[in-house]
Design a protein around this motif. Structure first.
Motif, PDB file in Angstrom:
ATOM      1  N   LYS A 105       1.022  21.539   5.921  1.00 20.18           N
ATOM      2  CA  LYS A 105       1.419  20.786   4.743  1.00 20.18           C
ATOM      3  C   LYS A 105       2.023  19.439   5.157  1.00 20.18           C
ATOM      4  O   LYS A 105       1.706  18.386   4.588  1.00 20.18           O
ATOM      5  N   GLU A 106       2.887  19.455   6.181  1.00 17.28           N
ATOM      6  CA  GLU A 106       3.488  18.214   6.672  1.00 17.28           C
ATOM      7  C   GLU A 106       2.440  17.283   7.274  1.00 17.28           C
ATOM      8  O   GLU A 106       2.477  16.062   7.068  1.00 17.28           O
ATOM      9  N   GLU A 107       1.502  17.841   8.029  1.00 15.74           N
ATOM     10  CA  GLU A 107       0.425  17.016   8.616  1.00 15.74           C
ATOM     11  C   GLU A 107      -0.414  16.355   7.532  1.00 15.74           C
ATOM     12  O   GLU A 107      -0.760  15.173   7.620  1.00 15.74           O
ATOM     13  N   TYR A 108      -0.735  17.120   6.492  1.00 16.22           N
ATOM     14  CA  TYR A 108      -1.530  16.579   5.393  1.00 16.22           C
ATOM     15  C   TYR A 108      -0.773  15.450   4.692  1.00 16.22           C
ATOM     16  O   TYR A 108      -1.328  14.381   4.415  1.00 16.22           O
ATOM     17  N   LEU A 109       0.504  15.667   4.421  1.00 16.25           N
ATOM     18  CA  LEU A 109       1.300  14.630   3.759  1.00 16.25           C
ATOM     19  C   LEU A 109       1.467  13.394   4.650  1.00 16.25           C
ATOM     20  O   LEU A 109       1.434  12.262   4.172  1.00 16.25           O
ATOM     21  N   ARG A 110       1.640  13.603   5.961  1.00 20.88           N
ATOM     22  CA  ARG A 110       1.776  12.480   6.887  1.00 20.88           C
ATOM     23  C   ARG A 110       0.491  11.637   6.917  1.00 20.88           C
ATOM     24  O   ARG A 110       0.540  10.409   6.867  1.00 20.88           O
ATOM     25  N   GLU A 111      -0.675  12.296   6.976  1.00 23.15           N
ATOM     26  CA  GLU A 111      -1.948  11.559   6.958  1.00 23.15           C
ATOM     27  C   GLU A 111      -2.122  10.813   5.639  1.00 23.15           C
ATOM     28  O   GLU A 111      -2.595   9.673   5.615  1.00 23.15           O
ATOM     29  N   LYS A 112      -1.721  11.447   4.554  1.00 21.02           N
ATOM     30  CA  LYS A 112      -1.834  10.808   3.251  1.00 21.02           C
ATOM     31  C   LYS A 112      -0.945   9.570   3.176  1.00 21.02           C
ATOM     32  O   LYS A 112      -1.348   8.515   2.670  1.00 21.02           O
ATOM     33  N   MET A 113       0.274   9.660   3.716  1.00 21.95           N
ATOM     34  CA  MET A 113       1.184   8.515   3.730  1.00 21.95           C
ATOM     35  C   MET A 113       0.651   7.394   4.624  1.00 21.95           C
ATOM     36  O   MET A 113       0.761   6.213   4.286  1.00 21.95           O
ATOM     37  N   LEU A 114       0.056   7.765   5.771  1.00 16.88           N
ATOM     38  CA  LEU A 114      -0.529   6.759   6.652  1.00 16.88           C
ATOM     39  C   LEU A 114      -1.663   6.010   5.954  1.00 16.88           C
ATOM     40  O   LEU A 114      -1.785   4.788   6.068  1.00 16.88           O
ATOM     41  N   ARG A 115      -2.518   6.744   5.220  1.00 16.30           N
ATOM     42  CA  ARG A 115      -3.612   6.095   4.487  1.00 16.30           C
ATOM     43  C   ARG A 115      -3.070   5.151   3.421  1.00 16.30           C
ATOM     44  O   ARG A 115      -3.582   4.050   3.240  1.00 16.30           O
ATOM     45  N   CYS A 116      -2.037   5.594   2.715  1.00 13.11           N
ATOM     46  CA  CYS A 116      -1.446   4.735   1.668  1.00 13.11           C
ATOM     47  C   CYS A 116      -0.824   3.485   2.280  1.00 13.11           C
ATOM     48  O   CYS A 116      -0.967   2.378   1.736  1.00 13.11           O
ATOM     49  N   GLU A 117      -0.156   3.625   3.412  1.00  6.89           N
ATOM     50  CA  GLU A 117       0.437   2.461   4.084  1.00  6.89           C
ATOM     51  C   GLU A 117      -0.644   1.490   4.559  1.00  6.89           C
ATOM     52  O   GLU A 117      -0.517   0.280   4.430  1.00  6.89           O
ATOM     53  N   TRP A 118      -1.720   2.061   5.133  1.00  5.90           N
ATOM     54  CA  TRP A 118      -2.815   1.201   5.601  1.00  5.90           C
ATOM     55  C   TRP A 118      -3.433   0.461   4.420  1.00  5.90           C
ATOM     56  O   TRP A 118      -3.701  -0.738   4.501  1.00  5.90           O
ATOM     57  N   TYR A 119      -3.662   1.146   3.330  1.00 10.82           N
ATOM     58  CA  TYR A 119      -4.268   0.525   2.158  1.00 10.82           C
ATOM     59  C   TYR A 119      -3.361  -0.559   1.585  1.00 10.82           C
ATOM     60  O   TYR A 119      -3.817  -1.624   1.188  1.00 10.82           O
ATOM     61  N   ARG A 120      -2.032  -0.274   1.562  1.00 13.15           N
ATOM     62  CA  ARG A 120      -1.084  -1.275   1.068  1.00 13.15           C
ATOM     63  C   ARG A 120      -1.075  -2.507   1.965  1.00 13.15           C
ATOM     64  O   ARG A 120      -0.991  -3.637   1.507  1.00 13.15           O
ATOM     65  N   LYS A 121      -1.225  -2.288   3.287  1.00 11.10           N
ATOM     66  CA  LYS A 121      -1.140  -3.389   4.250  1.00 11.10           C
ATOM     67  C   LYS A 121      -2.447  -4.179   4.332  1.00 11.10           C
ATOM     68  O   LYS A 121      -2.437  -5.406   4.368  1.00 11.10           O
ATOM     69  N   TYR A 122      -3.595  -3.488   4.369  1.00 12.97           N
ATOM     70  CA  TYR A 122      -4.879  -4.148   4.625  1.00 12.97           C
ATOM     71  C   TYR A 122      -5.843  -4.120   3.445  1.00 12.97           C
ATOM     72  O   TYR A 122      -6.952  -4.649   3.541  1.00 12.97           O
ATOM     73  N   GLY A 123      -5.497  -3.511   2.340  1.00 10.79           N
ATOM     74  CA  GLY A 123      -6.425  -3.365   1.219  1.00 10.79           C
ATOM     75  C   GLY A 123      -6.898  -4.684   0.644  1.00 10.79           C
ATOM     76  O   GLY A 123      -8.084  -4.861   0.340  1.00 10.79           O
ATOM     77  N   LEU A 124      -5.984  -5.657   0.510  1.00 11.79           N
ATOM     78  CA  LEU A 124      -6.380  -6.956  -0.051  1.00 11.79           C
ATOM     79  C   LEU A 124      -7.350  -7.688   0.873  1.00 11.79           C
ATOM     80  O   LEU A 124      -8.302  -8.323   0.411  1.00 11.79           O
ATOM     81  N   LEU A 125      -7.122  -7.595   2.184  1.00 10.43           N
ATOM     82  CA  LEU A 125      -8.028  -8.250   3.135  1.00 10.43           C
ATOM     83  C   LEU A 125      -9.424  -7.643   3.089  1.00 10.43           C
ATOM     84  O   LEU A 125     -10.429  -8.357   3.118  1.00 10.43           O
ATOM     85  N   VAL A 126      -9.483  -6.318   3.000  1.00  8.01           N
ATOM     86  CA  VAL A 126     -10.784  -5.643   2.962  1.00  8.01           C
ATOM     87  C   VAL A 126     -11.530  -6.027   1.698  1.00  8.01           C
ATOM     88  O   VAL A 126     -12.731  -6.339   1.738  1.00  8.01           O
ATOM     89  N   ARG A 127     -10.839  -6.038   0.554  1.00 12.13           N
ATOM     90  CA  ARG A 127     -11.506  -6.415  -0.695  1.00 12.13           C
ATOM     91  C   ARG A 127     -11.974  -7.866  -0.654  1.00 12.13           C
ATOM     92  O   ARG A 127     -13.053  -8.183  -1.161  1.00 12.13           O
ATOM     93  N   ALA A 128     -11.169  -8.759  -0.044  1.00 12.35           N
ATOM     94  CA  ALA A 128     -11.570 -10.160   0.048  1.00 12.35           C
ATOM     95  C   ALA A 128     -12.815 -10.308   0.916  1.00 12.35           C
ATOM     96  O   ALA A 128     -13.734 -11.072   0.587  1.00 12.35           O
TER      97      ALA A 128
END
Length: 176
Positions: free
Chosen positions: A16-39
């Motif tokens: 459960k902790e591993e799943y939540l940690r991966e989910k948080m990492l994906r959300c952080e990556w998307y928050r950090k790089y999502g605008l660049l990828v869409r551009a």
């Protein structure tokens, strides 16, 4: 032998902790790089769109001066347009018809058409040598079948140029 499932509450909490940690990492990556990828995706999509050039309005034609009535007017002759300049001779209709018969997977259609065109010598396909590499094989004629010769000197004499490597340099071959 029975399969053992070692899933107790400790392992369940771990996963459960591993799943939540991966989910948080994906959300952080998307928050950090999502605008660049869409551009980048928008830029690639815009690059794939065809370039639209502005339309030009025709300029008003200047009317020619009036012709005197004494001279009879000639009917205008049909203007012979310059033929569209191409590099290749037109394809024979029978050869062009090969394009539309069957599919390439069955060695028909485009595959058969290209193999048929390949059999023609370059002089019958092209009006003039398109590249400087064409000049090496231009107007050589039909290849003569040669017997296999085991003499090494015969191979060397027939393979290498007899007039040197840099004879008659073409100015298009030089990089300036």
């Amino acid at each position: 032998m029975a399969r053992q499932l070692n899933l107790d509450t400790v392992w369940q909490n771990f996963w459960k902790e591993e799943y939540l940690r991966e989910k948080m990492l994906r959300c952080e990556w998307y928050r950090k790089y999502g605008l660049l990828v869409r551009a980048k995706q928008k830029a690639k999509a815009a690059a794939r769109l065809p370039l639209k050039l502005p339309t030009l309005t025709p300029k008003a034609r200047v009317s020619p001066p009036p012709v005197p009535k004494a001279v009879p007017a000639k009917p205008p002759s049909p203007v012979s347009e310059a033929p569209f300049q191409t590099e290749m001779y037109p394809v024979l209709p029978a050869t062009r018809a090969l394009l539309y018969e069957g599919i390439s997977h069955d060695s028909q259609g485009r595959y058969h058409y290209l193999n048929t065109r390949k059999l023609d010598v370059p002089e019958k396909r092209y009006l003039f040598p398109v590249t400087t590499n064409f000049t090496y094989g231009w107007q050589l004629g039909t290849p003569a079948k040669q017997e296999l010769v085991s003499c090494k000197m015969c191979h060397i004499e027939s393979f290498f140029r007899k007039n040197g490597a840099f004879s008659m340099l073409d100015p298009r071959d030089l990089a300036l």
